[in-house]
Design a protein around this motif. Structure first.
Motif, mmCIF file in Angstrom:
data_model
loop_
_atom_site.group_PDB
_atom_site.id
_atom_site.type_symbol
_atom_site.label_atom_id
_atom_site.label_comp_id
_atom_site.label_asym_id
_atom_site.label_seq_id
_atom_site.Cartn_x
_atom_site.Cartn_y
_atom_site.Cartn_z
ATOM 1 N N UNK A 183 -24.463 -5.486 3.047
ATOM 2 C CA UNK A 183 -24.709 -3.609 3.024
ATOM 3 C C UNK A 183 -23.662 -3.176 4.500
ATOM 4 N N UNK A 184 -23.843 -3.666 5.817
ATOM 5 C CA UNK A 184 -23.361 -2.777 6.510
ATOM 6 C C UNK A 184 -22.192 -2.649 6.603
ATOM 7 N N UNK A 185 -21.298 -3.990 5.947
ATOM 8 C CA UNK A 185 -20.230 -3.759 5.767
ATOM 9 C C UNK A 185 -19.435 -3.042 4.698
ATOM 10 N N UNK A 186 -20.006 -3.154 3.617
ATOM 11 C CA UNK A 186 -19.609 -1.760 2.741
ATOM 12 C C UNK A 186 -19.770 -0.784 3.322
ATOM 13 N N UNK A 187 -20.875 0.278 4.054
ATOM 14 C CA UNK A 187 -20.805 1.157 4.816
ATOM 15 C C UNK A 187 -20.014 1.281 5.959
ATOM 16 N N UNK A 188 -19.519 -0.057 6.918
ATOM 17 C CA UNK A 188 -18.025 0.030 7.653
ATOM 18 C C UNK A 188 -17.282 1.023 7.117
ATOM 19 N N UNK A 189 -16.789 0.196 5.712
ATOM 20 C CA UNK A 189 -16.089 0.484 4.920
ATOM 21 C C UNK A 189 -15.665 1.872 4.537
ATOM 22 N N UNK A 190 -16.640 1.780 3.780
ATOM 23 C CA UNK A 190 -16.989 2.961 3.433
ATOM 24 C C UNK A 190 -16.712 4.780 4.240
ATOM 25 N N UNK A 201 -18.241 4.430 -2.279
ATOM 26 C CA UNK A 201 -17.773 5.168 -2.037
ATOM 27 C C UNK A 201 -17.781 6.528 -1.520
ATOM 28 N N UNK A 202 -15.961 6.951 -1.005
ATOM 29 C CA UNK A 202 -16.285 8.164 -0.111
ATOM 30 C C UNK A 202 -15.544 9.004 0.053
ATOM 31 N N UNK A 203 -15.812 9.853 0.324
ATOM 32 C CA UNK A 203 -14.848 11.211 0.292
ATOM 33 C C UNK A 203 -14.158 12.003 1.789
ATOM 34 N N UNK A 204 -14.331 10.740 2.798
ATOM 35 C CA UNK A 204 -13.963 11.063 3.341
ATOM 36 C C UNK A 204 -15.238 11.503 4.620
ATOM 37 N N UNK A 205 -15.628 12.891 4.183
ATOM 38 C CA UNK A 205 -16.480 13.343 5.093
ATOM 39 C C UNK A 205 -17.919 12.437 5.101
ATOM 40 N N UNK A 206 -18.083 12.688 3.805
ATOM 41 C CA UNK A 206 -19.396 12.013 3.787
ATOM 42 C C UNK A 206 -18.737 10.683 2.441
ATOM 43 N N UNK A 207 -20.388 10.163 2.355
ATOM 44 C CA UNK A 207 -20.159 9.177 1.341
ATOM 45 C C UNK A 207 -21.120 8.299 0.876
#
Lengths: 432, 457
Positions: free
Chosen positions: B234-241, B374-380
């Protein structure tokens, strides 16, 4: 295509050949400027066979290479699912207007001009916004023939206009956007722009919101991002057949607010998701799903319908694979409550325009939870500004159970959903 | 079969003859197979072959792009791409210089499509049997897919690169139901073509099915801020997003305000935080030797000791930002132009053990495994496949899956512990600009985030 069918008939009990060709041109803008023009030509052929009572399937982009296509399909048929249905015999199809030849003949210069106009309206309102825009035209030709003599072909045109704007101030980022599509050329950038301008107006100020249960209004785009993913899964005949749909055993029963009606409609003239038949050659029909709060039907393709002892609703769609039940265009019936009335009813609450990540939870169970990417705080009956760093969580079945109010101004969202605003009196909100 | 070799030889000569600043072509030949199960039954099995290509032309800063799967009439398609680019171009073309490369890259793996369907089916049958041994199970979904792709890239500056790649994905999910309540658990795996890495997962599959049933009686977390510990997946997904997408320069290069925010040297996290993207790491799903613009893969530090030190580039974004190309321009297939994408993205390991990370948490959430992000750049947002309460330094009762959200400018700064147990997750697929799912991998050791917003009741 005829040649593939003729050869496949010799190798299997039944066969069906499905060919799609498309030509697409898009004009793309980045940072308020024209940046790319793209043209895409593509053709693919899918062969579905029944051999030894089992389904075999293969696709190729090389229609000339019938032999490997048939060999691939025959190989998979050793393991395929048992076919419980018969391919459709010749039948008549409803006439549905989905082709406007002026889409194909729209010149690139005109598309460029449309994009420029759209961007000019937005930057005229907010000079420091940066927009990405896309103007796209596409013509799709489809042909389906099967070994029982069933055959159909049609052409469809699609024209789309979309924009996404970003406004950055310090480390604060605001994203706004809207898109529309039709089988006619779109000529009024103003309609798309107006949605974006309203978003910019409402998000002008920032507001904070407490962590607790609050009344929430979903705009049509909010409905699409929060509520529709769960309903699409729940009304899929396959989910029902597996017993994984929470409403699968409740046919005929009141499950939702009695004011709520929902149907699937591929027969609307000049809508991009309309078609005379589905991807298995079953004539299109309007299928009611919720009537006055009661569950009245689910969506089926041929195989799923046969397994469930019912008839296909003409919802077999291919997404690059075998046909599977899918909605075409969902429509939620409008109600009576104007949006302004919903807002004025709220002492403290939230308007949700875009929820991010809502489809990442347990949508089978109806749960949704997402970040309010674009949403506004309501205070004493007035929208006061944009909220950020806020999550809402809920369950679609609890939310739509009762006490909701339904808006009186339906809008199309992304071509696949027509819905009014929905108001729900209580939803869990968490904020920083 | 049409021969992409013959077409590429014809194109290699032709692309030099047009009046454009730059022209490139990509030709592809691919095979795929898939097997899916829904419930106890095999639902779908199929094989496909595809062939196609594209031409991309650059004239005075404007791009034209033409894709096709009929390989005849290639000169006409080049003309169209050049004509489109000329309609767009009004300024100066800028591309970071790269040496022309002529190379042929073989796959490091055998083609998984040569493994008989019967052998793949046998493995999936075995996993499905394990899932269905679990009581209260309502249904299951298993989706296996593999592909083999041969690509030829050539350009007007003389590059001619042939590459092959193989890819395998396996997604399993178990759905449990009781009294109208439905819960699910999933497992998502991937490999750069090594079928044996899909084998031997009986224990993981069994645990997944049991977890779906366990969730039926699990409570939903109360929404609010928590100290959250993420497992490596999950931390991998976190760093990606949370950070990866913001370091893709196509978002930044034409946006002066974003360029100010994303200025090199800006502090995003603690000195312990290092974030890397590297297609040059061999054998992972995001690995390659050359990207889809013919640029050699690199290892790029995005964050070093908490500071922004680099970003991901195409040739155009690198030139326009005055930085070096990183070889991150990727296209999902021939129907799309390459855009700036991640490859293998990870947080480098530090020193903390898992026990130490959770030791002083009185009440927190331990989130494991991924469902989406998913991300919007600022918030994810990113969602966990499994979640547990942490109470008094110990992992306690299971929770319903949680969705977490953050803000890139605060959340990275709130990482206050980084583990020593880096693990790469190969089960992901990334979507951007309609190009999805692109094979990527991402990873991290266990990390702890303070004040993380969790959705709930």
């Amino acid at each position: 295509v005829e040649n593939i069918l003729a050869q496949a008939k010799k190798a299997a009990e039944a066969a069906e050949v499905f060919q799609v060709s498309s030509e697409e041109t898009s004009v793309q803008f980045e940072a308020n400027r024209l940046k790319h023009i793209q043209t895409k030509q593509s053709t693919s052929v899918a062969l579905r066979i029944i051999k030894g009572g089992r389904l075999g399937y293969a696709t190729t982009t090389e229609a000339g290479d019938a032999r490997s296509l048939i060999n691939n399909a025959v190989e998979t048929a050793q393991f395929g699912m048992r076919a419980k249905f018969e391919l459709p015999s010749p039948t008549t199809y409803p006439h549905i207007d989905i082709l406007d030849p002026t889409v194909e003949s729209t010149p690139i210069e005109k598309m460029n001009q449309l994009g420029q106009e759209l961007i000019a309206i937005i930057t005229g309102h907010t000079p420091d916004i940066l927009c990405e825009a896309m103007v796209e035209k596409e013509t799709i030709s489809l042909r389906l023939i099967n070994s029982r003599g069933g055959q159909v072909s049609y052409r469809k045109s699609i024209f789309s206009l979309g924009i996404m704007g970003s406004l950055i101030r310090g480390t604060d980022m605001l994203f706004v956007g809207e898109g529309q599509s039709s089988c006619h050329p779109l000529t009024q950038p103003r309609e798309v722009a107006d949605v974006v301008l309203q978003q910019l107006e409402l998000a002008r100020n920032q507001a904070s919101i407490p962590t607790r249960q609050l009344p929430v209004i979903f705009t049509p785009r909010g409905v699409a991002s929060a509520i529709i993913p769960s309903l699409m899964t729940a009304f899929n005949g396959k989910t029902v057949l597996e017993g994984a749909s929470p409403i699968g055993k409740r046919l005929g029963q009141p499950v939702f607010d009695p004011r709520l009606s929902l149907w699937d409609d591929p027969t609307l003239a000049y809508r991009p998701h309309s078609r005379p038949c589905d991807d298995e050659g079953i004539p299109s029909q309007r299928t009611p799903l919720i009537e006055q709060g009661k569950v009245v039907s689910f969506l089926y393709d041929l195989q799923t319908a046969a397994l469930a002892n019912t008839k296909s609703t003409g919802n077999g769609s291919r997404h690059g694979g075998l046909p599977t039940p899918s909605p075409t265009a969902l429509v939620i019936a409008p109600g009576k409550t104007p949006f302004d009335e919903m807002v004025s009813d709220i002492k403290e609450g939230l308007v949700i325009e875009q929820l991010m990540g809502a489809e990442q939870g347990n949508i089978l169970g109806g749960d949704f939870s997402g970040n309010v990417l674009l949403g506004y705080k309501v205070e004493s009956g007035k929208i006061v500004g944009r909220v950020k760093n806020t999550m809402v969580s809920g369950n679609v079945y609890q939310l739509l159970k009762e006490g909701i109010a339904i808006g009186n101004q339906p809008e199309w969202v992304g071509g696949f959903l027509q819905t009014p605003h929905l108001y729900c009196p209580r939803l869990s909100v968490a904020s920083k | 079969m049409t021969d992409i070799q013959a077409a590429s030889r014809q194109l290699a000569q032709a692309v030099k003859k047009y009046n454009a600043d730059y022209i490139e072509a990509r030709l592809e030949e691919s095979q795929r197979s898939h097997i899916t199960y829904r419930g106890k039954e095999l639902e779908s099995v199929g094989q496909s072959t595809a062939i196609g290509g594209n031409i991309r032309a650059l004239v005075k800063g404007g791009w034209g792009f033409v894709s096709f799967n009929e390989l005849n009439d290639l000169p006409h398609r080049i003309e169209l791409a050049v004509k489109q680019a000329s309609l767009v171009g009004k300024e100066e073309s800028k591309l970071a210089p790269v040496e022309p490369i002529v190379d042929t890259v073989a796959t490091e793996q055998d083609n998984p499509l040569t493994i008989p369907l019967a052998e793949k089916k046998q493995l999936l049958d075995e996993y499905n049997d394990i899932i269905w041994r679990t009581p209260k199970l309502q249904t299951s979904v298993i989706a296996y897919g593999d592909s083999h792709k041969k690509t030829i890239f050539l350009s007007s500056s003389g590059s001619f690169i042939q590459q092959q790649r193989t890819d395998i994905t396996l997604r399993l999910s178990a759905v449990a139901a009781e009294d109208g309540e439905v819960q699910q658990a999933g497992l998502s795996l991937g490999s750069r073509g090594d079928f044996s890495s899909m084998q031997g997962l009986r224990r993981e599959v069994e645990e997944m099915a049991k977890h779906a049933v366990e969730l039926l009686s699990a409570p939903q977390v109360k929404g609010g801020e928590y100290t959250v510990v993420l497992d490596p997946v999950l931390a991998g997904v976190f760093v990606h997003e949370a950070f990866g997408h913001l370091s893709e320069s196509d978002f930044v290069y034409e946006n002066d305000r974003l360029r100010e925010i994303m200025v090199l040297g800006r502090k995003f996290g603690s000195p312990e935080l290092n974030i890397v993207d590297s297609a040059a790491m061999p054998g992972l799903r995001g690995s390659y030797k050359y990207d889809d613009e013919g640029v050699p893969a690199t290892k790029t530090y995005l964050i070093r000791q908490g500071e922004l030190v680099g970003r991901l580039h195409s040739r155009e974004t690198a030139a326009r930002m005055g930085e070096k190309p990183t070889g991150n321009a990727r296209a999902i297939n021939y129907q799309f132009p390459p855009i700036v994408r991640m490859t293998n993205t990870y947080i480098e390991p530090a020193s903390a053990s898992f026990d130490k990370i959770i030791a002083d948490i009185k009440e927190g959430v331990y989130a494991k495994n991924w469902f989406g992000g998913t991300t919007s750049m600022e918030m994810f947002t990113f969602s966990a496949g499994e979640a547990y309460m942490i109470r008094n330094g110990k992992v306690a009762e299971p929770l319903r899956p949680v969705v977490l959200t953050g803000n890139v400018f605060t959340t990275l700064n709130n990482i206050d512990a980084i583990g020593n147990d880096l693990d790469m997750n190969q089960g992901g697929g990334c979507g951007k600009a309609g190009q999805m799912p692109l094979p990527v991998s991402n990873g991290s050791p266990h990390i702890r985030i303070r004040h993380c917003l969790v959705g709930g009741k």
